[in-house]
Design a protein around this motif. Structure first.
Motif, PDB file in Angstrom:
ATOM      1  N   HIS A   1       1.833  -3.330  -7.358  1.00 34.64           N
ATOM      2  CA  HIS A   1       1.286  -2.870  -8.646  1.00 34.64           C
ATOM      3  C   HIS A   1      -0.007  -3.589  -9.019  1.00 34.64           C
ATOM      4  O   HIS A   1      -0.944  -2.961  -9.551  1.00 34.64           O
ATOM      5  N   TYR A   2      -0.105  -4.894  -8.726  1.00 38.22           N
ATOM      6  CA  TYR A   2      -1.210  -5.676  -9.283  1.00 38.22           C
ATOM      7  C   TYR A   2      -2.101  -6.363  -8.247  1.00 38.22           C
ATOM      8  O   TYR A   2      -2.944  -7.177  -8.628  1.00 38.22           O
TER       9      TYR A   2
ATOM     10  N   ASP B   1       0.808  -1.226   0.000  1.00 34.84           N
ATOM     11  CA  ASP B   1       0.000   0.000   0.000  1.00 34.84           C
ATOM     12  C   ASP B   1       0.838   1.272   0.000  1.00 34.84           C
ATOM     13  O   ASP B   1       0.333   2.356   0.311  1.00 34.84           O
ATOM     14  N   VAL B   2       2.122   1.164  -0.355  1.00 33.40           N
ATOM     15  CA  VAL B   2       2.991   2.337  -0.268  1.00 33.40           C
ATOM     16  C   VAL B   2       2.511   3.459  -1.178  1.00 33.40           C
ATOM     17  O   VAL B   2       2.734   4.654  -0.906  1.00 33.40           O
ATOM     18  N   GLY B   3       1.813   3.119  -2.259  1.00 37.97           N
ATOM     19  CA  GLY B   3       1.300   4.150  -3.161  1.00 37.97           C
ATOM     20  C   GLY B   3       0.286   5.073  -2.515  1.00 37.97           C
ATOM     21  O   GLY B   3       0.044   6.191  -3.004  1.00 37.97           O
ATOM     22  N   LYS B   4      -0.287   4.642  -1.393  1.00 39.81           N
ATOM     23  CA  LYS B   4      -1.266   5.491  -0.696  1.00 39.81           C
ATOM     24  C   LYS B   4      -0.627   6.743  -0.110  1.00 39.81           C
ATOM     25  O   LYS B   4      -1.342   7.681   0.263  1.00 39.81           O
ATOM     26  N   LEU B   5       0.708   6.756  -0.025  1.00 41.05           N
ATOM     27  CA  LEU B   5       1.372   7.967   0.461  1.00 41.05           C
ATOM     28  C   LEU B   5       1.115   9.150  -0.474  1.00 41.05           C
ATOM     29  O   LEU B   5       1.261  10.307  -0.065  1.00 41.05           O
TER      30      LEU B   5
ATOM     31  N   GLU C   1      -9.323   8.519  -7.826  1.00 43.20           N
ATOM     32  CA  GLU C   1      -7.993   8.926  -7.353  1.00 43.20           C
ATOM     33  C   GLU C   1      -7.380   7.858  -6.449  1.00 43.20           C
ATOM     34  O   GLU C   1      -6.191   7.535  -6.564  1.00 43.20           O
ATOM     35  N   LEU C   2      -8.174   7.282  -5.552  1.00 44.54           N
ATOM     36  CA  LEU C   2      -7.666   6.246  -4.655  1.00 44.54           C
ATOM     37  C   LEU C   2      -7.162   5.035  -5.437  1.00 44.54           C
ATOM     38  O   LEU C   2      -6.138   4.426  -5.079  1.00 44.54           O
ATOM     39  N   LYS C   3      -7.845   4.703  -6.512  1.00 47.22           N
ATOM     40  CA  LYS C   3      -7.464   3.538  -7.316  1.00 47.22           C
ATOM     41  C   LYS C   3      -6.158   3.745  -8.078  1.00 47.22           C
ATOM     42  O   LYS C   3      -5.660   2.817  -8.703  1.00 47.22           O
ATOM     43  N   LYS C   4      -5.588   4.929  -7.996  1.00 47.57           N
ATOM     44  CA  LYS C   4      -4.296   5.175  -8.642  1.00 47.57           C
ATOM     45  C   LYS C   4      -3.116   4.747  -7.772  1.00 47.57           C
ATOM     46  O   LYS C   4      -1.972   4.765  -8.226  1.00 47.57           O
ATOM     47  N   HIS C   5      -3.375   4.357  -6.505  1.00 45.10           N
ATOM     48  CA  HIS C   5      -2.236   4.100  -5.617  1.00 45.10           C
ATOM     49  C   HIS C   5      -1.332   2.955  -6.098  1.00 45.10           C
ATOM     50  O   HIS C   5      -0.119   3.007  -5.883  1.00 45.10           O
ATOM     51  N   PRO C   6      -1.836   1.926  -6.797  1.00 46.96           N
ATOM     52  CA  PRO C   6      -0.891   0.937  -7.331  1.00 46.96           C
ATOM     53  C   PRO C   6       0.031   1.522  -8.408  1.00 46.96           C
ATOM     54  O   PRO C   6       1.196   1.102  -8.533  1.00 46.96           O
ATOM     55  N   ILE C   7      -0.488   2.478  -9.178  1.00 44.04           N
ATOM     56  CA  ILE C   7       0.339   3.115 -10.205  1.00 44.04           C
ATOM     57  C   ILE C   7       1.411   3.981  -9.563  1.00 44.04           C
ATOM     58  O   ILE C   7       2.577   3.969  -9.989  1.00 44.04           O
ATOM     59  N   TYR C   8       1.038   4.716  -8.524  1.00 46.86           N
ATOM     60  CA  TYR C   8       2.030   5.520  -7.803  1.00 46.86           C
ATOM     61  C   TYR C   8       3.124   4.620  -7.228  1.00 46.86           C
ATOM     62  O   TYR C   8       4.317   4.949  -7.291  1.00 46.86           O
ATOM     63  N   ALA C   9       2.726   3.479  -6.665  1.00 43.55           N
ATOM     64  CA  ALA C   9       3.717   2.547  -6.106  1.00 43.55           C
ATOM     65  C   ALA C   9       4.682   2.087  -7.195  1.00 43.55           C
ATOM     66  O   ALA C   9       5.905   2.062  -6.994  1.00 43.55           O
TER      67      ALA C   9
ATOM     68  N   GLY D   1     -10.638  -6.025 -11.892  1.00 44.36           N
ATOM     69  CA  GLY D   1      -9.835  -5.252 -10.949  1.00 44.36           C
ATOM     70  C   GLY D   1      -9.160  -4.057 -11.591  1.00 44.36           C
ATOM     71  O   GLY D   1      -9.472  -3.651 -12.713  1.00 44.36           O
ATOM     72  N   TYR D   2      -8.228  -3.488 -10.857  1.00 40.39           N
ATOM     73  CA  TYR D   2      -7.491  -2.310 -11.339  1.00 40.39           C
ATOM     74  C   TYR D   2      -6.033  -2.448 -10.896  1.00 40.39           C
ATOM     75  O   TYR D   2      -5.736  -3.267 -10.034  1.00 40.39           O
ATOM     76  N   PRO D   3      -5.102  -1.738 -11.498  1.00 48.25           N
ATOM     77  CA  PRO D   3      -5.279  -0.568 -12.384  1.00 48.25           C
ATOM     78  C   PRO D   3      -5.373  -0.900 -13.879  1.00 48.25           C
ATOM     79  O   PRO D   3      -5.729  -0.042 -14.672  1.00 48.25           O
ATOM     80  N   GLU D   4      -5.053  -2.148 -14.277  1.00 47.07           N
ATOM     81  CA  GLU D   4      -4.986  -2.442 -15.711  1.00 47.07           C
ATOM     82  C   GLU D   4      -6.056  -3.398 -16.195  1.00 47.07           C
ATOM     83  O   GLU D   4      -6.144  -3.681 -17.385  1.00 47.07           O
TER      84      GLU D   4
END
Length: 327
Positions: free
Chosen positions: A247-248, A197-201, A221-229, A257-260
């Protein structure tokens, strides 16, 4: 090398390395056993710990040191000792024991010196190798503590998940072992779980800590946290395989699911494993918007959605795991 040494009229031989001036038994052959007490006796016998002479030869007619008293009681008549050096630093000691007084001719003494010289090379190589192993272990420990620091930073912001990372990391590792992952794969799964969950930062507090329901825009916006990670971690070689988990891990078996929107085995295995552990821990933990589900209800949920949301093979392994240990 010691077996070669026993071609001479010795009945036993042992090699010790010195670590902070304390002897460590490396190998013993002949009629010597690899008794740890042998190193303690050597440590208490300075004449042999730092022998003056190459070789030092001592008959055991009147033993005075602990090693001599032990050797005489064991039926030895003589001890030969050679210090082992590298670059003027004593690395260890070679001890040879004889049950009768012996005399070595010049060629035998030369052979003894040759064996000692080869042992010096071996001990120096072993010392350097152990230093490398120790340094790598210290570096790996530092890396892991850094990963846990990032995970704690996430939990300090997203307070509803306190303790989640420790629990789900242990659960994912247990599931990975049940599925027969290799040690390398388990290490990657562990690192990925710590960072899942590091992308949540990168998610604003107004979204991450919102007590009520999220709007569509906030949820996007919340669903972007895997992309940020992924963006943060992709250039760190140490995490190249582990990155699949952050990431996945929100991808789902049916592609919902997400992000892809990955589907089936297109989702990396480590992410599929972690997803099951992650959802189970989330369902069985209290959240502000609901109470924790009972264990049996959460297991039924996973079983019901195997082949739909989750890899059915992973769910089957999780259900078997739940039968033999507390999850």
């Amino acid at each position: 090398l010691l077996r070669a040494l026993l071609r001479l009229p010795f009945d036993g031989a042992a090699v010790f390395s010195l670590e902070d001036d304390h002897p460590r038994l490396r190998v013993a052959l002949g009629d010597l056993s690899e008794d740890p007490a042998l190193a303690e006796r050597l440590a208490q016998s300075p004449t042999y710990l730092h022998p003056e002479g190459r070789p030092l030869v001592r008959p055991l007619d009147t033993p005075t040191e602990p090693l001599e008293r032990w050797a005489k009681a064991e039926g030895y008549a003589e001890i030969w000792a050679l210090p082992l050096f590298a670059l003027d630093r004593q690395l260890g000691v070679l001890l040879a024991f004889a049950r009768e007084r012996i005399e070595l001719f010049s060629e035998d003494r030369s052979f003894l010196e040759t064996v000692a010289a080869e042992l010096e090379v071996v001990l120096e190589s072993a010392r350097r190798f152990e230093e490398v192993v120790r340094a790598r272990a210290e570096l790996a420990d530092a890396y892991e503590k850094t990963l846990w620091g990032w995970a704690k930073a996430v939990e300090l912001r997203d307070q509803e998940t306190a303790g989640h990372t420790e629990r789900v990391t242990a659960l994912a590792e247990a599931l990975g072992r049940a599925l027969g992952l290799s040690p390398l794969e388990l290490a990657d799964l562990r690192r990925g779980a710590i960072l899942h969950d590091v992308g949540k930062l990168a998610i604003p507090d107004v979204i991450l800590r919102k007590p009520g329901e999220l709007s569509d825009a906030e949820w996007s916006e919340l669903k972007k946290h895997p992309i940020y990670a992924y963006e943060w971690l992709k250039n760190i070689p140490y995490l190249q395989r582990a990155i699949d988990v952050p990431h996945y891990h929100h991808e789902r078996w049916n592609g919902s699911g997400y992000p892809e929107g990955l589907k089936g085995e297109a989702i990396p295995l480590l992410a599929r494993i972690f997803a099951v552990a992650d959802v189970y821990d989330a369902l069985t933990s209290d959240r502000p918007y609901r109470k924790a589900w009972p264990r049996e209800q959460a297991l039924r949920y996973l079983e019901t959605h195997a082949g739909e949301l989750f890899d059915p093979r992973v769910v089957a392994a999780f259900l078997r795991l739940a039968e033999v240990q507390t999850v």
